[in-house]
Scaffold this active site. Structure first.
Site, PDB file in Angstrom:
ATOM      1  N   VAL A  68      22.182 -37.404   2.436  1.00 31.03           N
ATOM      2  CA  VAL A  68      21.343 -37.918   1.354  1.00 31.03           C
ATOM      3  C   VAL A  68      22.068 -39.044   0.639  1.00 31.03           C
ATOM      4  CG1 VAL A  68      22.110 -36.206  -0.365  1.00 31.03           C
ATOM      5  CG2 VAL A  68      19.901 -37.275  -0.622  1.00 31.03           C
TER       6      VAL A  68
ATOM      7  N   GLY B  35      19.479 -34.890 -10.910  1.00 27.78           N
ATOM      8  CA  GLY B  35      18.554 -35.254  -9.830  1.00 27.78           C
ATOM      9  C   GLY B  35      18.148 -34.002  -9.076  1.00 27.78           C
ATOM     10  N   ARG B  36      17.835 -34.181  -7.776  1.00 28.41           N
ATOM     11  CA  ARG B  36      17.392 -33.027  -6.970  1.00 28.41           C
ATOM     12  C   ARG B  36      18.446 -31.917  -6.997  1.00 28.41           C
ATOM     13  NH1 ARG B  36      15.495 -37.684  -3.551  1.00 28.41           N
ATOM     14  NH2 ARG B  36      17.733 -38.002  -3.342  1.00 28.41           N
ATOM     15  N   ILE B  37      19.694 -32.295  -6.694  1.00 26.15           N
ATOM     16  CA  ILE B  37      20.746 -31.275  -6.591  1.00 26.15           C
ATOM     17  C   ILE B  37      21.171 -30.800  -7.979  1.00 26.15           C
ATOM     18  CG2 ILE B  37      23.126 -30.848  -5.821  1.00 26.15           C
ATOM     19  CD1 ILE B  37      22.494 -32.821  -3.467  1.00 26.15           C
TER      20      ILE B  37
ATOM     21  N   ARG C  11      20.469 -41.990 -16.232  1.00 23.86           N
ATOM     22  CA  ARG C  11      19.943 -43.245 -16.785  1.00 23.86           C
ATOM     23  C   ARG C  11      18.675 -42.989 -17.581  1.00 23.86           C
ATOM     24  NH1 ARG C  11      20.423 -46.508 -11.262  1.00 23.86           N
ATOM     25  NH2 ARG C  11      19.508 -44.523 -10.659  1.00 23.86           N
TER      26      ARG C  11
ATOM     27  N   ARG D 117      30.535 -37.367  -5.176  1.00 21.24           N
ATOM     28  CA  ARG D 117      31.401 -38.165  -4.315  1.00 21.24           C
ATOM     29  C   ARG D 117      32.756 -38.275  -5.012  1.00 21.24           C
ATOM     30  NH1 ARG D 117      28.439 -37.291  -0.731  1.00 21.24           N
ATOM     31  NH2 ARG D 117      27.311 -38.750   0.613  1.00 21.24           N
TER      32      ARG D 117
ATOM     33  N   ASP E 219      34.509 -30.522  -4.330  1.00 18.89           N
ATOM     34  CA  ASP E 219      34.067 -30.428  -2.929  1.00 18.89           C
ATOM     35  C   ASP E 219      34.236 -31.781  -2.249  1.00 18.89           C
ATOM     36  OD1 ASP E 219      32.897 -29.236  -0.615  1.00 18.89           O
ATOM     37  OD2 ASP E 219      31.006 -30.265  -1.077  1.00 18.89           O
TER      38      ASP E 219
ATOM     39  N   GLU F  42      38.908 -38.702   2.080  1.00 18.44           N
ATOM     40  CA  GLU F  42      38.556 -37.482   2.802  1.00 18.44           C
ATOM     41  C   GLU F  42      38.949 -37.679   4.257  1.00 18.44           C
ATOM     42  OE1 GLU F  42      34.458 -36.462   2.096  1.00 18.44           O
ATOM     43  OE2 GLU F  42      34.807 -36.131  -0.032  1.00 18.44           O
TER      44      GLU F  42
ATOM     45  N   HIS G 193      34.426 -30.916   1.536  1.00 20.20           N
ATOM     46  CA  HIS G 193      33.094 -31.540   1.586  1.00 20.20           C
ATOM     47  C   HIS G 193      32.120 -30.703   2.431  1.00 20.20           C
ATOM     48  CE1 HIS G 193      30.884 -35.665   1.280  1.00 20.20           C
ATOM     49  NE2 HIS G 193      30.039 -34.650   1.240  1.00 20.20           N
TER      50      HIS G 193
ATOM     51  N   GLY H 229      29.337 -29.041   1.034  1.00 20.71           N
ATOM     52  CA  GLY H 229      28.145 -28.740   0.234  1.00 20.71           C
ATOM     53  C   GLY H 229      26.931 -28.355   1.058  1.00 20.71           C
ATOM     54  N   SER H 230      26.634 -29.103   2.090  1.00 20.59           N
ATOM     55  CA  SER H 230      25.406 -28.856   2.861  1.00 20.59           C
ATOM     56  C   SER H 230      25.663 -28.025   4.117  1.00 20.59           C
ATOM     57  CB  SER H 230      24.761 -30.192   3.251  1.00 20.59           C
ATOM     58  OG  SER H 230      25.626 -30.930   4.104  1.00 20.59           O
TER      59      SER H 230
HETATM   60  P1  NDP Z   1      19.223 -37.784  -6.606  1.00 22.24           P
HETATM   61  O1  NDP Z   1      18.971 -39.218  -6.358  1.00 22.24           O
HETATM   62  O2  NDP Z   1      18.067 -36.850  -6.693  1.00 22.24           O
HETATM   63  O3  NDP Z   1      20.107 -37.593  -7.904  1.00 22.24           O
HETATM   64  C1  NDP Z   1      21.075 -38.497  -8.276  1.00 22.24           C
HETATM   65  C2  NDP Z   1      21.197 -38.424  -9.769  1.00 22.24           C
HETATM   66  O4  NDP Z   1      22.272 -39.295 -10.159  1.00 22.24           O
HETATM   67  C3  NDP Z   1      19.955 -38.879 -10.517  1.00 22.24           C
HETATM   68  O5  NDP Z   1      19.550 -37.864 -11.380  1.00 22.24           O
HETATM   69  C4  NDP Z   1      20.436 -40.084 -11.300  1.00 22.24           C
HETATM   70  O6  NDP Z   1      19.875 -40.122 -12.597  1.00 22.24           O
HETATM   71  C5  NDP Z   1      21.908 -39.787 -11.422  1.00 22.24           C
HETATM   72  N1  NDP Z   1      22.631 -40.976 -11.835  1.00 22.24           N
HETATM   73  C6  NDP Z   1      22.578 -42.223 -11.338  1.00 22.24           C
HETATM   74  N2  NDP Z   1      23.348 -43.042 -12.080  1.00 22.24           N
HETATM   75  C7  NDP Z   1      23.881 -42.277 -13.048  1.00 22.24           C
HETATM   76  C8  NDP Z   1      24.750 -42.525 -14.118  1.00 22.24           C
HETATM   77  N3  NDP Z   1      25.210 -43.759 -14.343  1.00 22.24           N
HETATM   78  N4  NDP Z   1      25.103 -41.500 -14.940  1.00 22.24           N
HETATM   79  C9  NDP Z   1      24.633 -40.259 -14.723  1.00 22.24           C
HETATM   80  N5  NDP Z   1      23.785 -39.965 -13.708  1.00 22.24           N
HETATM   81  C10 NDP Z   1      23.426 -40.955 -12.893  1.00 22.24           C
HETATM   82  O7  NDP Z   1      20.214 -37.336  -5.427  1.00 22.24           O
HETATM   83  P2  NDP Z   1      20.584 -35.860  -4.946  1.00 22.24           P
HETATM   84  O8  NDP Z   1      20.567 -34.950  -6.109  1.00 22.24           O
HETATM   85  O9  NDP Z   1      19.793 -35.511  -3.760  1.00 22.24           O
HETATM   86  O10 NDP Z   1      22.102 -36.109  -4.464  1.00 22.24           O
HETATM   87  C11 NDP Z   1      23.064 -36.530  -5.395  1.00 22.24           C
HETATM   88  C12 NDP Z   1      24.365 -36.846  -4.712  1.00 22.24           C
HETATM   89  O11 NDP Z   1      25.023 -35.657  -4.295  1.00 22.24           O
HETATM   90  C13 NDP Z   1      24.272 -37.667  -3.430  1.00 22.24           C
HETATM   91  O12 NDP Z   1      24.146 -39.047  -3.713  1.00 22.24           O
HETATM   92  C14 NDP Z   1      25.566 -37.348  -2.745  1.00 22.24           C
HETATM   93  O13 NDP Z   1      26.557 -38.278  -3.136  1.00 22.24           O
HETATM   94  C15 NDP Z   1      25.946 -35.980  -3.266  1.00 22.24           C
HETATM   95  N6  NDP Z   1      25.856 -34.929  -2.261  1.00 22.24           N
HETATM   96  C16 NDP Z   1      26.991 -34.218  -1.962  1.00 22.24           C
HETATM   97  C17 NDP Z   1      26.934 -33.189  -1.059  1.00 22.24           C
HETATM   98  C18 NDP Z   1      28.151 -32.411  -0.720  1.00 22.24           C
HETATM   99  O14 NDP Z   1      28.253 -31.951   0.407  1.00 22.24           O
HETATM  100  N7  NDP Z   1      29.072 -32.223  -1.645  1.00 22.24           N
HETATM  101  C19 NDP Z   1      25.689 -32.817  -0.376  1.00 22.24           C
HETATM  102  C20 NDP Z   1      24.570 -33.635  -0.759  1.00 22.24           C
HETATM  103  C21 NDP Z   1      24.659 -34.647  -1.678  1.00 22.24           C
HETATM  104  P3  NDP Z   1      18.761 -41.221 -12.944  1.00 22.24           P
HETATM  105  O15 NDP Z   1      17.573 -40.848 -12.108  1.00 22.24           O
HETATM  106  O16 NDP Z   1      18.550 -41.081 -14.392  1.00 22.24           O
HETATM  107  O17 NDP Z   1      19.345 -42.532 -12.546  1.00 22.24           O
HETATM  108  C1  DGY Z   2      25.276 -35.949   1.797  1.00 18.29           C
HETATM  109  O1  DGY Z   2      24.297 -35.649   2.504  1.00 18.29           O
HETATM  110  O2  DGY Z   2      25.327 -36.997   1.144  1.00 18.29           O
HETATM  111  C2  DGY Z   2      26.406 -34.975   1.712  1.00 18.29           C
HETATM  112  O3  DGY Z   2      27.522 -35.466   1.127  1.00 18.29           O
HETATM  113  C3  DGY Z   2      26.697 -34.229   2.974  1.00 18.29           C
HETATM  114  O4  DGY Z   2      25.595 -33.473   3.336  1.00 18.29           O
END
Ligand code: NDP
Ligand code: DGY
Length: 328
Positions: free
Chosen positions: A84, A163-165, A186, A245, A269, A274, A293, A295-296
């Site tokens: 994602v 966001g979603r997560i 934001r 990240r 995580d 990495e 790393h 998470g998924s």
């Molecule tokens: P979303 O796009 O649904 O959520 C991202 C969130 O980040 C939004 O709510 C957005 O808020 C927020 N954001 C952006 N800019 C800022 C900021 N300056 N300050 C605070 N919040 C901010 O993505 P997901 O929830 O699906 O995924 C989020 C991230 O999780 C991915 O991009 C990935 O990097 C990471 N991830 C890690 C995994 C792992 O294995 N550890 C697995 C999957 C994902 P707004 O809408 O207000 O801009």
């Molecule tokens: C992602 O999808 O961005 C995660 O970091 C791994 O699933």
């Protein structure tokens, strides 16, 4: 599937779960070449493998920049990442070339939220330390203050990026008896009502939270967001968790905050780089829990991610809808 007079070529940068490979082979005449290994494709092999490709299926560990796009050449119509997160791709260069991008939102939300909650509990309740003490003979008796940590009941949790997560994490934490759920981003989110979320300035979240969970995407604004100034505003008893990240955190500043007693503990995580080198200072700390790393990383989630990445790739090759196309 045919380009005008020729077969569509696809390069896949890693061995991926069979669900995706089955979809690609069932689709027909798409000629797939693959870096057939569980380890990342070396840069030279990536640059070679992508030459002339119409489609590229990649992972978050592959840096997709102008050099890769130039090596691919003008055939390239679609890049499908089995993630994602898309911070590994130079979207400005991709856009310039009119290439479509597929990614895998939603399907990994539950698995990632679950892992983040597990990491938070493991860090706050010192599970890795406890397991180690059982094995090394440090467990001499039940002792009133031995291996005490911090509990969620009655606490304030701050989520950076609802966001979603982030929302899925908050939904899982609330039943533990969390009193206040703060979040930043934001924009305020309508769905925050589901968790009684309060949209607050970052400084308020940092100074009032007992647990801080980072779940935002990595962008130029979030890069290095959690730095010395950030940690210095946290409570001494607070626990910091990052499953977004690694680059959102300044790791030297985190190390200082953990060793000086500025904050209680951290669970990560994701790191930079990495894998984190085994001699990294953070790995010497009992109050820092680092995961690789994952998470998924459930079998079903990774299978579904692979299938979605394959469907996105086919949509891009065929010029039809992709189930999850990134708009940028
Ligand atoms: P979303 O796009 O649904 O959520 C991202 C969130 O980040 C939004 O709510 C957005 O808020 C927020 N954001 C952006 N800019 C800022 C900021 N300056 N300050 C605070 N919040 C901010 O993505 P997901 O929830 O699906 O995924 C989020 C991230 O999780 C991915 O991009 C990935 O990097 C990471 N991830 C890690 C995994 C792992 O294995 N550890 C697995 C999957 C994902 P707004 O809408 O207000 O801009
Ligand atoms: C992602 O999808 O961005 C995660 O970091 C791994 O699933």
């Amino acid at each position: 599937m045919q380009a005008v007079g020729k077969v569509m070529k696809v390069f896949i940068t890693r061995r991926v779960p069979p669900e995706g490979m089955k979809i690609l082979s069932a689709a027909g005449a798409c000629e797939v070449s693959q870096w057939d290994s569980d380890e990342p494709v070396p840069r030279t092999e990536l640059l070679k493998g992508v030459q002339g490709a119409h489609g590229l299926l990649c992972l978050l560990s592959d840096k997709i920049d102008a050099e890769v796009l130039d090596a691919a050449g003008p055939n390239l119509k679609v890049i499908s990442t089995m993630s994602v997160g898309f911070d590994h791709m130079a979207l400005d260069e991709i856009k310039k070339r009119g290439i479509r991008v597929g990614y895998t939102p939603d399907v990994l939300t539950d698995a990632t939220a679950e892992l983040t909650v597990a990491l938070l509990l493991a860090t706050a309740r010192r599970l890795p330390e406890g397991v180690e003490e059982v094995k090394n003979g440090g467990w001499s008796s039940w002792k009133p203050l031995w291996l005490c940590g911090y509990g969620l009941s009655g606490s304030t949790v701050g989520v950076i990026g609802l966001g979603r997560i982030g929302l899925a994490i908050a939904q899982r934490l609330m039943p533990f008896g969390v009193k206040r759920l703060l979040y930043t981003g934001r924009t305020a989110k309508a769905q925050a009502a589901e968790v009684n979320g309060e949209f607050v300035p970052l400084d308020t979240l940092v100074s009032e939270s007992d647990f801080i969970v980072v779940s935002c995407s990595l962008t130029p604004e979030t890069q290095g967001l959690c730095d010395k100034a950030f940690f210095s505003k946290m409570k001494n008893t607070a626990v910091f968790i990052n499953s977004s990240r690694g680059a959102v955190v300044n790791q030297e500043d985190l190390y200082q905050a953990l060793t000086s007693g500025q904050i209680a503990a951290a669970g990560l995580d994701v790191t930079t780089p990495e894998p984190l080198p085994t001699d990294h200072p953070l790995l010497t700390l009992k109050n820092c829990v680092v995961l690789p790393h994952i998470g998924s990383a459930t079998y079903s989630t990774r299978g579904i991610m692979s299938a979605l990445a394959a469907r996105n790739l086919l949509g891009g090759l065929q010029g039809t809808d992709m189930p999850s196309e990134l708009t940028f």
